[in-house]
Motif scaffolding. Structure first.
Motif, short mmCIF file in Angstrom:
data_model
loop_
_atom_site.label_atom_id
_atom_site.label_comp_id
_atom_site.label_asym_id
_atom_site.label_seq_id
_atom_site.Cartn_x
_atom_site.Cartn_y
_atom_site.Cartn_z
N UNK A 1 51.28 42.71 47.51
CA UNK A 1 49.85 42.47 47.29
C UNK A 1 49.13 43.82 47.25
N UNK A 2 48.25 43.99 46.29
CA UNK A 2 47.48 45.23 46.16
C UNK A 2 45.99 44.90 46.07
N UNK B 1 49.31 48.20 36.80
CA UNK B 1 50.33 48.06 35.76
C UNK B 1 51.74 48.25 36.34
N UNK B 2 51.90 49.21 37.22
CA UNK B 2 53.21 49.43 37.85
C UNK B 2 53.62 48.22 38.68
N UNK B 3 52.66 47.63 39.39
CA UNK B 3 52.96 46.43 40.18
C UNK B 3 53.41 45.29 39.28
N UNK C 1 50.62 39.90 43.74
CA UNK C 1 49.24 39.42 43.63
C UNK C 1 48.33 40.64 43.63
N UNK C 2 47.31 40.62 42.77
CA UNK C 2 46.28 41.65 42.76
C UNK C 2 44.96 41.01 43.18
N UNK D 1 42.09 38.59 51.06
CA UNK D 1 43.41 39.23 51.12
C UNK D 1 44.35 38.47 52.04
N UNK D 2 43.85 38.04 53.18
CA UNK D 2 44.69 37.30 54.12
C UNK D 2 45.17 35.99 53.51
#
Length: 246
Positions: free
Chosen positions: A91-92, A115-117, A125-126, A168-169
């Motif tokens: 996740x980022x 993009x790398x993720x 997940x973004x 996020x959580x």
């Protein structure tokens, strides 16, 4: 679940560690102060061992062109270490509109991180957030003097950091989106008006001068920092948050 939080001492990371722990998850906080260095990869294997998910909320130390190398190297190290450890969800935290402001080095760097993720082997997940309420003081300080604060009229949709943490959580403890969730506050305001409301609430008599060339957000055109339809809208309004700070 066992969840590793990378960047655990910052504004978002510290709150995320607390929230996940209170919900009963096993949380591993990771940061430079705990011996984890994303740039060198030191300590990553240890903090990712047995983790179901990892949440990366680290930030580049600069907003200039060097941020591209920072996110390129750190993303590669975290993805590789996650694969070795068998992490099932990466996740980022990113920024709403980040891919629509290529003239800003930092936004190009965050787009590279996304993009790398996406190209990595691990489900991901973004979470893209709008500007945090908490950052308004820093934004004003960039172009302030003793009597004025210069700000562009760039439309923004700011959000409380605590409500980004909540999103996020939820994402980290759910199934990978293999996509993007946007999180934003309830109101769209010009940045200069946001500055006026901030100063008024704090009884600061400096004037806000609308200046289309002032600060980093002067490079942002149109409504690119506004959340898309379908975004998760947090309930807290900026004025209410300001009042609570007092």
């Amino acid at each position: 679940m066992k969840i590793t939080v990378i960047g655990a001492t910052g504004l978002i990371g510290s709150q995320l560690v607390t929230r996940l722990g209170a919900a009963g998850h096993e949380v591993v906080p990771a940061s430079l102060s705990s011996g984890v260095d994303l740039l060198s990869g030191a300590g990553l294997d240890g903090v990712l061992t047995g983790a179901d998910a990892v949440v990366n909320v680290t930030n580049s130390p600069t907003f200039d062109e060097a941020s591209l190398d920072f996110f390129r190297v750190t993303s590669g190290n975290l993805l590789s270490a996650g694969e070795r450890a068998g992490v099932r969800h990466q996740v980022v935290l990113s920024i709403v509109g980040v891919d629509r402001v290529p003239q800003l080095d930092y936004y190009r760097a965050k787009t590279l991180q996304e993009d790398l993720l996406k190209r990595g082997a691990t489900p991901y997940s973004i979470v893209r957030a709008t500007q945090f309420f908490e950052f308004m003081d820093a934004v004003m300080s960039w172009t302030a003097d003793e009597s004025t604060v210069r700000l562009p009229a760039t439309p923004v949709q700011p959000v409380a950091a605590a409500e980004v943490v909540e999103a996020l959580a939820d994402v980290a403890t759910g199934q990978p989106l293999n996509g993007t969730l946007e999180v934003a506050g309830p109101d769209v305001l010009p940045l200069d008006e946001l500055g006026r409301r901030t100063l008024a609430a704090r009884k600061d008599d400096r004037a806000v001068v609308t200046d289309a060339t002032a600060g980093m957000f002067a490079a942002v055109e149109g409504d690119v920092l506004i959340a898309s339809p379908g975004a998760r809208l947090a309930p807290t309004r900026y004025e209410d948050w300001l009042g609570a700070q007092r």
